[in-house]
Design a protein around this motif. Sequence first.
Motif, short mmCIF file in Angstrom:
data_model
loop_
_atom_site.label_atom_id
_atom_site.label_comp_id
_atom_site.label_asym_id
_atom_site.label_seq_id
_atom_site.Cartn_x
_atom_site.Cartn_y
_atom_site.Cartn_z
N THR A 19 0.85 -1.18 0.00
CA THR A 19 0.00 0.00 0.00
C THR A 19 0.89 1.24 0.00
O THR A 19 2.08 1.18 0.33
N GLU A 20 0.31 2.37 -0.36
CA GLU A 20 1.11 3.60 -0.49
C GLU A 20 1.75 4.02 0.82
O GLU A 20 2.83 4.62 0.82
N ASP A 21 1.13 3.71 1.95
CA ASP A 21 1.71 4.06 3.24
C ASP A 21 2.70 3.00 3.74
O ASP A 21 3.26 3.14 4.83
N GLU A 22 2.89 1.94 2.95
CA GLU A 22 3.83 0.86 3.25
C GLU A 22 3.50 0.14 4.56
O GLU A 22 4.38 -0.45 5.19
N GLN A 23 2.24 0.13 4.92
CA GLN A 23 1.82 -0.54 6.15
C GLN A 23 1.29 -1.95 5.90
O GLN A 23 1.29 -2.78 6.81
N SER A 24 0.85 -2.22 4.66
CA SER A 24 0.25 -3.51 4.34
C SER A 24 0.84 -4.07 3.05
O SER A 24 1.02 -3.34 2.08
N TYR A 49 -3.13 2.96 -5.60
CA TYR A 49 -2.92 4.33 -6.04
C TYR A 49 -4.01 5.23 -5.49
O TYR A 49 -5.21 4.92 -5.58
N ASN A 50 -3.59 6.33 -4.90
CA ASN A 50 -4.51 7.37 -4.43
C ASN A 50 -5.60 6.81 -3.52
O ASN A 50 -6.77 7.17 -3.61
N GLY A 51 -5.18 5.92 -2.62
CA GLY A 51 -6.11 5.40 -1.62
C GLY A 51 -6.98 4.25 -2.08
O GLY A 51 -7.78 3.73 -1.29
N ARG A 52 -6.85 3.82 -3.32
CA ARG A 52 -7.66 2.72 -3.84
C ARG A 52 -6.75 1.55 -4.23
O ARG A 52 -5.58 1.72 -4.57
N GLY A 53 -7.29 0.35 -4.16
CA GLY A 53 -6.62 -0.81 -4.69
C GLY A 53 -7.19 -1.13 -6.07
O GLY A 53 -8.38 -0.91 -6.32
#
Length: 251
Positions: free
Chosen positions: A64-69, A121-125
Amino acid sequence: MNDPQGTPSAGNFVDLENAPFGLNLGDLPSNVARVLPITTTEYSTDTLAFAPVGKQGLGDIDLTEDEQSLWAVDLYNRALLRMNVANGVTPTSVNSYTLSSMSGLPGCTLGVLRPWALKFYNGRGYFGAVCTGENASQVNNTEQDVARGYLKSYVLSFDPSNPTAATIELTIPMTYTRGQTNSNSHTYNSQWFAWTDTWNYGLWTNGNAILNHCRLYIVNVKPVAHPQFCQTLSSLRMGQWSLVSEIAVPI
């Protein structure tokens, strides 16, 4: 990858089929059980691996963009997998979201919706999937051409925080002409074909054999969604990978 900035080495990050995860990602026997040669220069017949291609193991993986998942595509169960890797932690559990439990998915005619590509991208998968046409009869050229009409590729989006529904963002009928697989310029080499579990030597050699190095090559190409997503939804596109069914026959 261990120590990527120093002396990099590959290491086992997680084994999803063993504890504590316990997923079943397929039942293809080992290379030894399939009596495959050890050396890469020997010819072999791997009949057990023909049908499972694209249906077992993992497809694409992405952070994920925040690199948390860390997410992965489970081909065998047709599911999206999510693991917690916040602050570089090694995951100890996995959440599985099967496509069958998601609303908003396209229906397939005489086929199965099989995923592979994945991107955030931009909060969406976003995941790519193909309606395979694999349940259509393909015993002759006429039926094979009909089955091609059931092939469709999709880009679908979902909410990573609540992956219970999907939205179709892009639909691609797979009846278009693509680049040649091999150089004999036969029409079949520029077409996509429906997936199949049955090897049909006679059908695929019907005017579509390539003589190369004293061997006869027969090729049958089926599409898989490729993780090639543009960075803006306005120019969203998806590439296609080929699952190439090929045999070399001594002559």
